[in-house]
Structure formats: C-alpha cells, structure tokens
Motif scaffolding. Structure first.
Motif, PDB file in Angstrom:
ATOM      1  N   GLN A  16       0.841  -1.201   0.000  1.00 46.26           N
ATOM      2  CA  GLN A  16       0.000   0.000   0.000  1.00 46.26           C
ATOM      3  C   GLN A  16       0.871   1.244   0.000  1.00 46.26           C
ATOM      4  N   ILE A  17       1.922   1.236   0.807  1.00 42.82           N
ATOM      5  CA  ILE A  17       2.831   2.383   0.858  1.00 42.82           C
ATOM      6  C   ILE A  17       3.506   2.583  -0.490  1.00 42.82           C
ATOM      7  N   ALA A  18       3.910   1.504  -1.137  1.00 39.30           N
ATOM      8  CA  ALA A  18       4.538   1.598  -2.464  1.00 39.30           C
ATOM      9  C   ALA A  18       3.564   2.189  -3.474  1.00 39.30           C
ATOM     10  N   GLU A  19       2.286   1.797  -3.402  1.00 40.57           N
ATOM     11  CA  GLU A  19       1.274   2.356  -4.316  1.00 40.57           C
ATOM     12  C   GLU A  19       1.099   3.844  -4.080  1.00 40.57           C
ATOM     13  N   TRP A  20       1.048   4.246  -2.799  1.00 42.80           N
ATOM     14  CA  TRP A  20       0.890   5.668  -2.485  1.00 42.80           C
ATOM     15  C   TRP A  20       2.090   6.477  -2.971  1.00 42.80           C
ATOM     16  N   ALA A  21       3.282   5.912  -2.812  1.00 38.70           N
ATOM     17  CA  ALA A  21       4.499   6.604  -3.261  1.00 38.70           C
ATOM     18  C   ALA A  21       4.492   6.768  -4.776  1.00 38.70           C
TER      19      ALA A  21
END
Length: 87
Positions: A16-21
């Motif tokens: 999820q963090i990678a998608e947000w980044a």
C-alpha cells in the motif's frame, strides 16, 4: 513497518505504501484537489466562530441524554438553548 500501523483499523502494508508513493511521484491534479473544499460547511453567510466550553461529566451526560431524546446533536441543542435564552 510496524504491525500497529493502521488506517481506520485496517493494517497498512508495504505494498500500500509503495502504491501511495508511486501515485505521489506521478503527480496530482492540483485543480481537482482544490475543488474538494476545506473544513466543515458554514452555517450561514458569515463564518462561524468556535467557542470552548467546560462542562462537568454530569452536565455533559445530561446534555447528551437530552440531545438523544430530541434527536439532535450536542451543538444543535446548545444553539437552541442559547437562542431560547437570548429571545
């Protein structure tokens, strides 16, 4: 990432963090973001003012009980009481 990190009780994953980044790096449509508005909607033509008020736990319980009986929010009940007092 800590297992305690969550949003509304849902754990946040590394994916999820990678998608947000990736989304942030691609850029945002600033015009669309600005259209969302800010804060709570106004109650009239003029801006409202927030007033702090200290209540005992007994006063707050009585206020909440009456608000529930009248199907109103705390704020609505307080505004109605002030309007009746000032009339």
């Amino acid at each position: 990432m800590s297992e305690r990190e969550s949003i509304d009780g849902v754990p946040v994953t590394e994916d999820q963090i990678a998608e947000w980044a990736a989304e942030a790096e691609a850029g945002y449509d600033v015009t669309a973001l600005k259209k969302r508005g800010r804060g709570r909607p106004g109650r009239g033509a003029e801006p409202s003012q927030v007033v702090a008020l200290r209540l005992t736990s007994e006063e707050l319980a009585a206020l909440d009980a009456r608000a529930e009986r009248e199907h109103k929010t705390r704020s609505e009940l307080i505004r109605d009481a002030i309007a009746a007092y000032a009339a």
